[in-house]
Motif scaffolding. Structure first.
Motif, PDB file in Angstrom:
ATOM      1  N   GLN A 168       0.827  -1.204   0.000  1.00 21.42           N
ATOM      2  CA  GLN A 168       0.000   0.000   0.000  1.00 21.42           C
ATOM      3  C   GLN A 168       0.863   1.257   0.000  1.00 21.42           C
TER       4      GLN A 168
ATOM      5  N   ALA B  59       2.163   1.780  -3.437  1.00 22.43           N
ATOM      6  CA  ALA B  59       1.109   2.343  -4.291  1.00 22.43           C
ATOM      7  C   ALA B  59       0.951   3.841  -4.044  1.00 22.43           C
ATOM      8  N   ARG B  60       1.065   4.259  -2.779  1.00 19.31           N
ATOM      9  CA  ARG B  60       0.983   5.697  -2.482  1.00 19.31           C
ATOM     10  C   ARG B  60       2.148   6.448  -3.113  1.00 19.31           C
ATOM     11  N   HIS B  61       3.355   5.883  -3.025  1.00 21.80           N
ATOM     12  CA  HIS B  61       4.516   6.510  -3.674  1.00 21.80           C
ATOM     13  C   HIS B  61       4.253   6.640  -5.178  1.00 21.80           C
ATOM     14  N   PHE B  62       3.714   5.591  -5.772  1.00 20.92           N
ATOM     15  CA  PHE B  62       3.438   5.594  -7.213  1.00 20.92           C
ATOM     16  C   PHE B  62       2.413   6.672  -7.561  1.00 20.92           C
ATOM     17  N   ASN B  63       1.374   6.793  -6.763  1.00 22.79           N
ATOM     18  CA  ASN B  63       0.342   7.802  -7.022  1.00 22.79           C
ATOM     19  C   ASN B  63       0.857   9.222  -6.849  1.00 22.79           C
ATOM     20  N   GLU B  64       1.790   9.408  -5.927  1.00 23.30           N
ATOM     21  CA  GLU B  64       2.357  10.734  -5.677  1.00 23.30           C
ATOM     22  C   GLU B  64       3.427  11.114  -6.700  1.00 23.30           C
TER      23      GLU B  64
ATOM     24  N   ARG C 169       4.144   9.940 -10.278  1.00 25.41           N
ATOM     25  CA  ARG C 169       3.732   9.142 -11.433  1.00 25.41           C
ATOM     26  C   ARG C 169       4.861   8.856 -12.422  1.00 25.41           C
TER      27      ARG C 169
ATOM     28  N   MET D  90       6.447   1.380 -11.068  1.00 25.31           N
ATOM     29  CA  MET D  90       5.925   0.667  -9.897  1.00 25.31           C
ATOM     30  C   MET D  90       7.013  -0.168  -9.229  1.00 25.31           C
TER      31      MET D  90
ATOM     32  N   CYS E 274       8.901   1.865  -6.893  1.00 28.86           N
ATOM     33  CA  CYS E 274       8.133   2.131  -5.677  1.00 28.86           C
ATOM     34  C   CYS E 274       8.164   0.932  -4.734  1.00 28.86           C
TER      35      CYS E 274
END
Length: 77
Positions: free
Chosen positions: A14, A17-22, A24, A28, A31
């Motif tokens: 999780q 995923a937050r690193h990836f969303n922040e 872009r 992945m 991340c």
């Protein structure tokens, strides 16, 4: 020789995923490496990616590049 396989537990996935969303522009897999390094005290993240370096240093990780690895090989023969 010091390498080991580790699984990434759910909370770490999780966090990745937050690193990836922040961030872009990060891949992945980068991340996941970042989240895994955060899970272990005294981790050193090895990367040549300037954005990954910046993000990792921003969360308090030690980051090194390939030239550091070569220096380590030479120093420790």
């Amino acid at each position: 020789r010091g390498l080991q396989v580790s699984e990434l537990p759910g909370p770490s996935v999780q966090r990745a995923a937050r690193h990836f969303n922040e961030h872009r522009r990060l891949q992945m897999k980068d991340c996941f490496a970042l989240a895994l390094a955060q899970d272990f005290d005294d981790s050193i993240l090895l990367t040549g990616d300037s954005l990954l370096r910046s993000v990792a240093e921003g969360v308090g990780l030690e980051v090194r590049g390939v030239l550091w690895v070569i220096d380590q090989f030479e120093e420790h023969a």
